[in-house]
Design a protein around this motif. Structure first.
Motif, mmCIF file in Angstrom:
data_model
loop_
_atom_site.group_PDB
_atom_site.id
_atom_site.type_symbol
_atom_site.label_atom_id
_atom_site.label_comp_id
_atom_site.label_asym_id
_atom_site.label_seq_id
_atom_site.Cartn_x
_atom_site.Cartn_y
_atom_site.Cartn_z
ATOM 1 N N CYS A 85 39.389 105.982 5.911
ATOM 2 C CA CYS A 85 38.344 104.964 5.778
ATOM 3 C C CYS A 85 38.922 103.737 5.057
ATOM 4 C CB CYS A 85 37.150 105.537 5.029
ATOM 5 S SG CYS A 85 37.420 105.714 3.258
ATOM 6 N N GLY A 86 38.151 102.682 5.005
ATOM 7 C CA GLY A 86 38.649 101.428 4.423
ATOM 8 C C GLY A 86 39.100 101.593 2.984
ATOM 9 N N GLY A 87 38.275 102.293 2.185
ATOM 10 C CA GLY A 87 38.630 102.494 0.783
ATOM 11 C C GLY A 87 39.925 103.288 0.652
ATOM 12 N N CYS A 88 40.078 104.294 1.499
ATOM 13 C CA CYS A 88 41.311 105.104 1.447
ATOM 14 C C CYS A 88 42.520 104.267 1.840
ATOM 15 C CB CYS A 88 41.189 106.306 2.368
ATOM 16 S SG CYS A 88 40.197 107.625 1.638
ATOM 17 N N ARG A 89 42.366 103.369 2.796
ATOM 18 C CA ARG A 89 43.511 102.531 3.198
ATOM 19 C C ARG A 89 44.018 101.733 2.000
ATOM 20 N NH1 ARG A 89 42.564 101.357 9.641
ATOM 21 N NH2 ARG A 89 41.481 103.322 9.930
ATOM 22 N N GLN A 90 43.105 101.197 1.229
ATOM 23 C CA GLN A 90 43.506 100.447 0.035
ATOM 24 C C GLN A 90 44.177 101.370 -0.986
ATOM 25 O OE1 GLN A 90 42.963 96.989 -0.291
ATOM 26 N NE2 GLN A 90 44.298 97.159 -2.064
ATOM 27 N N LYS A 91 43.652 102.564 -1.137
ATOM 28 C CA LYS A 91 44.232 103.504 -2.113
ATOM 29 C C LYS A 91 45.618 103.964 -1.668
ATOM 30 C CE LYS A 91 39.808 105.317 -3.866
ATOM 31 N NZ LYS A 91 38.770 104.856 -2.913
ATOM 32 N N ASP A 99 56.073 100.023 5.947
ATOM 33 C CA ASP A 99 56.584 100.909 7.006
ATOM 34 C C ASP A 99 56.250 102.378 6.785
ATOM 35 O OD1 ASP A 99 57.735 98.706 8.292
ATOM 36 O OD2 ASP A 99 59.530 98.846 7.021
ATOM 37 N N THR A 100 55.553 102.681 5.714
ATOM 38 C CA THR A 100 55.171 104.079 5.449
ATOM 39 C C THR A 100 54.332 104.605 6.614
ATOM 40 O OG1 THR A 100 55.155 103.641 3.083
ATOM 41 C CG2 THR A 100 53.958 105.596 3.829
ATOM 42 N N ARG A 101 54.709 105.773 7.093
ATOM 43 C CA ARG A 101 53.995 106.343 8.239
ATOM 44 C C ARG A 101 52.837 107.239 7.804
ATOM 45 N NH1 ARG A 101 57.707 103.334 10.326
ATOM 46 N NH2 ARG A 101 58.066 103.437 12.571
ATOM 47 N N VAL A 102 51.712 107.083 8.504
ATOM 48 C CA VAL A 102 50.555 107.953 8.304
ATOM 49 C C VAL A 102 50.285 108.642 9.635
ATOM 50 C CG1 VAL A 102 48.113 108.082 7.666
ATOM 51 C CG2 VAL A 102 49.625 106.451 6.499
ATOM 52 N N TYR A 103 50.311 109.962 9.612
ATOM 53 C CA TYR A 103 50.128 110.759 10.829
ATOM 54 C C TYR A 103 48.689 111.241 10.899
ATOM 55 C CZ TYR A 103 55.150 110.853 10.060
ATOM 56 O OH TYR A 103 56.446 110.487 9.808
ATOM 57 N N THR A 115 51.685 102.904 10.985
ATOM 58 C CA THR A 115 52.316 102.431 9.751
ATOM 59 C C THR A 115 51.219 101.905 8.825
ATOM 60 O OG1 THR A 115 52.568 100.168 10.528
ATOM 61 C CG2 THR A 115 54.375 101.699 11.026
ATOM 62 N N MET A 116 51.590 101.785 7.571
ATOM 63 C CA MET A 116 50.646 101.227 6.593
ATOM 64 C C MET A 116 50.214 99.822 7.005
ATOM 65 S SD MET A 116 49.200 102.223 3.872
ATOM 66 C CE MET A 116 47.666 101.341 4.084
ATOM 67 N N GLU A 117 51.175 99.050 7.511
ATOM 68 C CA GLU A 117 50.863 97.680 7.933
ATOM 69 C C GLU A 117 49.849 97.670 9.079
ATOM 70 O OE1 GLU A 117 51.549 94.832 6.587
ATOM 71 O OE2 GLU A 117 50.758 93.606 8.216
ATOM 72 N N GLU A 118 49.960 98.651 9.972
ATOM 73 C CA GLU A 118 48.977 98.734 11.069
ATOM 74 C C GLU A 118 47.608 99.169 10.550
ATOM 75 O OE1 GLU A 118 51.899 99.897 14.821
ATOM 76 O OE2 GLU A 118 51.177 101.477 13.501
ATOM 77 N N LEU A 119 47.614 100.046 9.554
ATOM 78 C CA LEU A 119 46.343 100.539 9.022
ATOM 79 C C LEU A 119 45.620 99.478 8.198
ATOM 80 C CD1 LEU A 119 47.113 104.161 7.771
ATOM 81 C CD2 LEU A 119 45.448 103.526 9.514
ATOM 82 N N LEU A 120 46.412 98.683 7.472
ATOM 83 C CA LEU A 120 45.769 97.710 6.579
ATOM 84 C C LEU A 120 46.538 96.387 6.618
ATOM 85 C CD1 LEU A 120 43.364 97.548 4.579
ATOM 86 C CD2 LEU A 120 45.007 98.009 2.753
ATOM 87 N N PRO A 121 46.392 95.653 7.724
ATOM 88 C CA PRO A 121 47.087 94.368 7.809
ATOM 89 C C PRO A 121 46.452 93.324 6.881
ATOM 90 C CG PRO A 121 45.687 94.678 9.723
ATOM 91 C CD PRO A 121 45.585 95.942 8.902
#
Ligand SMILES: O=c1ccn([C@H]2C[C@H](O)[C@@H](CO)O2)c(=O)[nH]1
Ligand SMILES: [Zn+2]
Length: 130
Positions: A85-91, A99-103, A115-121
């Motif tokens: 969720c949005g709050g988790c993306r910030q956390k 470049d950290t990967r989230v599966y 990637t983190m950048e894709e999740l929270l640009p």
């Protein structure tokens, strides 16, 4: 992603306390100290007081001595994905790099890698934009 991270997230999901939503979520972080830290969502009868799986894992990482997320798996049941969720993306961003990967996993395996950048640009930063 190696299978151990997926299995750690799946095991964590089995510990979720989600009697209200009936939507268990598990998360597993491989941290910079080489350890795997896990978490699940923990709900509350006063619904807004519950929290997501990701901050449980982040709290366990920080208290266990990890400081950076190398990679992270998030899993939901019933062939559903749980995009953070949005709050988790910030956390997550607090302890990740671009470049950290989230599966994103279901019970079968990894269904989507982001990637983190894709999740929270264009995320919040206190530096002046160049
Ligand atoms: O990023 C998310 C989004 C939702 N949930 C949980 C919160 C709640 O317990 C359940 C249904 O919203 O899913 C997570 O664990 N992580
Ligand atoms: Zn969340």
């Amino acid at each position: 992603m190696s299978h151990d991270l997926f299995e750690a997230a799946r095991d964590a999901m089995s510990k979720a306390y989600a009697p209200y939503s009936k939507f268990p979520v598990g998360a597993a972080i491989r941290a910079d100290d080489g350890k795997v830290y896990v978490g699940a969502n923990i709900e509350n009868l006063s619904f807004p007081q519950g929290w997501c799986a990701e901050p449980t894992a982040i709290g366990n990482m920080v208290m266990g001595g990890g400081r950076k997320i190398v990679e992270m798996a998030v899993i939901a049941e019933k062939l559903a994905l749980c995009p953070p969720c949005g709050g988790c993306r910030q956390k997550i961003a607090e302890f990740a790099g671009p470049d950290t990967r989230v599966y994103l996993c279901d019970e079968v395996g990894v269904q989507k890698t982001m990637t983190m950048e894709e999740l929270l640009p264009f995320s919040f930063k206190t530096e002046i934009l160049g």
